[in-house]
Design an enzyme around this catalytic site. Structure first.
Site, PDB file in Angstrom:
ATOM      1  N   LYS A  11       0.827  -1.228   0.177  1.00  0.00           N
ATOM      2  CA  LYS A  11      -0.022  -0.086   0.232  1.00  0.00           C
ATOM      3  C   LYS A  11       0.854   1.266  -0.019  1.00  0.00           C
ATOM      4  CE  LYS A  11      -3.672  -2.394   2.285  1.00  0.00           C
ATOM      5  NZ  LYS A  11      -4.654  -2.638   3.401  1.00  0.00           N
ATOM      6  N   TYR A  51     -11.770  -3.148  -3.569  1.00  0.00           N
ATOM      7  CA  TYR A  51     -12.535  -3.270  -2.191  1.00  0.00           C
ATOM      8  C   TYR A  51     -14.177  -3.542  -2.383  1.00  0.00           C
ATOM      9  CZ  TYR A  51      -8.172  -2.591   0.174  1.00  0.00           C
ATOM     10  OH  TYR A  51      -6.834  -2.846   0.779  1.00  0.00           O
ATOM     11  N   PHE A  59     -15.634   2.515   6.949  1.00  0.00           N
ATOM     12  CA  PHE A  59     -14.347   3.191   6.724  1.00  0.00           C
ATOM     13  C   PHE A  59     -13.959   2.955   5.460  1.00  0.00           C
ATOM     14  CE2 PHE A  59     -14.263  -1.503   7.863  1.00  0.00           C
ATOM     15  CZ  PHE A  59     -13.675  -2.088   6.815  1.00  0.00           C
ATOM     16  N   ARG A  87      -0.870 -14.775   3.914  1.00  0.00           N
ATOM     17  CA  ARG A  87      -1.822 -14.121   4.930  1.00  0.00           C
ATOM     18  C   ARG A  87      -0.931 -14.222   6.288  1.00  0.00           C
ATOM     19  NH1 ARG A  87      -6.356 -10.820   3.759  1.00  0.00           N
ATOM     20  NH2 ARG A  87      -7.276 -11.701   5.813  1.00  0.00           N
ATOM     21  N   THR A  93      -5.365  -8.237  10.282  1.00  0.00           N
ATOM     22  CA  THR A  93      -5.564  -6.987   9.686  1.00  0.00           C
ATOM     23  C   THR A  93      -5.318  -6.021  10.573  1.00  0.00           C
ATOM     24  OG1 THR A  93      -7.584  -8.124   8.704  1.00  0.00           O
ATOM     25  CG2 THR A  93      -7.786  -5.618   8.961  1.00  0.00           C
ATOM     26  N   ARG A 104       2.816  -7.055   9.321  1.00  0.00           N
ATOM     27  CA  ARG A 104       2.225  -5.950   9.920  1.00  0.00           C
ATOM     28  C   ARG A 104       2.569  -5.655  11.553  1.00  0.00           C
ATOM     29  NH1 ARG A 104      -3.580  -7.605   7.305  1.00  0.00           N
ATOM     30  NH2 ARG A 104      -3.631  -6.159   5.622  1.00  0.00           N
ATOM     31  N   ASN A 114      -1.784  -0.115   7.544  1.00  0.00           N
ATOM     32  CA  ASN A 114      -1.440  -1.598   7.646  1.00  0.00           C
ATOM     33  C   ASN A 114      -0.486  -1.989   6.398  1.00  0.00           C
ATOM     34  OD1 ASN A 114      -3.275  -2.250   5.840  1.00  0.00           O
ATOM     35  ND2 ASN A 114      -4.361  -3.631   7.258  1.00  0.00           N
ATOM     36  N   HIS A 117      -1.449  -5.648   1.424  1.00  0.00           N
ATOM     37  CA  HIS A 117      -2.835  -6.252   1.017  1.00  0.00           C
ATOM     38  C   HIS A 117      -2.444  -7.721   0.708  1.00  0.00           C
ATOM     39  CE1 HIS A 117      -6.589  -7.316  -0.748  1.00  0.00           C
ATOM     40  NE2 HIS A 117      -5.919  -7.877  -1.723  1.00  0.00           N
ATOM     41  N   GLU A 128      -8.571 -10.794  -8.092  1.00  0.00           N
ATOM     42  CA  GLU A 128      -7.828  -9.697  -7.901  1.00  0.00           C
ATOM     43  C   GLU A 128      -6.423  -9.952  -9.039  1.00  0.00           C
ATOM     44  OE1 GLU A 128      -8.846  -9.360  -3.061  1.00  0.00           O
ATOM     45  OE2 GLU A 128      -6.771  -9.776  -3.529  1.00  0.00           O
TER      46      GLU A 128
HETATM   47  P1  DAT Z   1      -7.248  -7.513   5.187  1.00  0.00           P
HETATM   48  O1  DAT Z   1      -6.463  -6.513   4.654  1.00  0.00           O
HETATM   49  O2  DAT Z   1      -6.546  -8.072   6.365  1.00  0.00           O
HETATM   50  O3  DAT Z   1      -7.824  -8.490   4.321  1.00  0.00           O
HETATM   51  P2  DAT Z   1     -10.004  -6.767   5.113  1.00  0.00           P
HETATM   52  O4  DAT Z   1     -10.193  -7.130   3.832  1.00  0.00           O
HETATM   53  O5  DAT Z   1     -11.047  -6.983   6.246  1.00  0.00           O
HETATM   54  O6  DAT Z   1      -8.681  -6.829   5.838  1.00  0.00           O
HETATM   55  O7  DAT Z   1     -10.135  -4.943   5.090  1.00  0.00           O
HETATM   56  C1  DAT Z   1      -9.532  -4.468   4.075  1.00  0.00           C
HETATM   57  C2  DAT Z   1      -8.612  -3.176   4.596  1.00  0.00           C
HETATM   58  O8  DAT Z   1      -9.911  -2.262   5.249  1.00  0.00           O
HETATM   59  C3  DAT Z   1      -7.813  -3.584   5.779  1.00  0.00           C
HETATM   60  O9  DAT Z   1      -6.525  -3.959   5.346  1.00  0.00           O
HETATM   61  C4  DAT Z   1      -7.935  -2.180   6.622  1.00  0.00           C
HETATM   62  C5  DAT Z   1      -9.198  -1.924   6.400  1.00  0.00           C
HETATM   63  N1  DAT Z   1     -10.049  -2.155   7.669  1.00  0.00           N
HETATM   64  C6  DAT Z   1     -10.676  -3.071   7.676  1.00  0.00           C
HETATM   65  N2  DAT Z   1     -11.269  -3.535   8.895  1.00  0.00           N
HETATM   66  C7  DAT Z   1     -11.278  -2.038   9.365  1.00  0.00           C
HETATM   67  C8  DAT Z   1     -11.980  -1.212  10.405  1.00  0.00           C
HETATM   68  N3  DAT Z   1     -12.566  -1.987  11.439  1.00  0.00           N
HETATM   69  N4  DAT Z   1     -11.740  -0.005  10.559  1.00  0.00           N
HETATM   70  C9  DAT Z   1     -10.878   0.676   9.738  1.00  0.00           C
HETATM   71  N5  DAT Z   1     -10.242   0.016   8.729  1.00  0.00           N
HETATM   72  C10 DAT Z   1     -10.479  -1.147   8.314  1.00  0.00           C
HETATM   73 MG    MG Z   2      -9.059  -8.437   2.609  1.00  0.00          MG
END
Ligand code: DAT
Ligand code: MG
Length: 150
Positions: A11, A51, A59, A87, A93, A104, A114, A117, A128
């Protein structure tokens, strides 16, 4: 799953902070193969597509703003169980819950910064990779293959 592929993205914060080499190194040293790589600035509509599953989350807008705030490194990595192991290399996350030794856990503080991805399943990896690499990942085989795989 020997030929399994995953989509990994560094990112904007990871690129700005100079973590590209370190992150690539972790995947390389594990024994995974780099099959696609580009530095790319994505448009808002593209980030929203990536996304899309999170579009109802509170968010979502902040997440999209963050992803389009600077160049990212888009990659395809290949290897046995690379989706789930990728992962694990990345960590939870929320960096506050990511174990030390994960990317992370070692390099991030806040969930909205973080660093990286990684696809969460073989199915989302397929989607993706199709989105980010319409030109198709590069196909090559390392001569080290028999030194890493039985
Ligand atoms: P990951 O990136 O671990 O697959 P995710 O797909 O659930 O996690 O979410 C994508 C991104 O969105 C994540 O890297 C950070 C952000 N995110 C997820 N949950 C969040 C939350 N509760 N508050 C703020 N940002 C969040
Ligand atoms: Mg994800």
């Amino acid at each position: 799953s020997e030929m399994e592929q995953t989509f990994i993205m560094i990112k904007p914060d990871g690129v700005q902070r100079g973590l590209v080499g370190e992150i690539i190194s972790r995947f390389e040293k594990k024994g995974f193969y780099l099959k696609g790589l580009k530095l790319i600035n994505v448009e808002r509509s593209f980030a929203e597509k990536h996304y899309a599953d999170l579009s109802a989350k509170p968010f979502f807008n902040g997440l999209v703003e963050y992803i389009i705030s600077g160049p990212v490194i888009a990659m395809v990595w290949q290897g046995k169980n690379v989706v789930i192991t990728g992962r694990k290399i990345i960590g939870a996350t929320n960096p506050a819950e990511s174990a030390p030794g994960t990317i992370r856990g070692d390099f991030a503080i806040d969930i909205g910064r973080n660093v990286i991805h990684g696809s969460d399943s073989v199915e989302s990896a397929r989607k993706e990779i199709a989105l980010w690499f319409p030109e198709c990942p590069f196909n090559w085989q390392s001569c080290l293959h028999p030194w890493i795989y039985e």
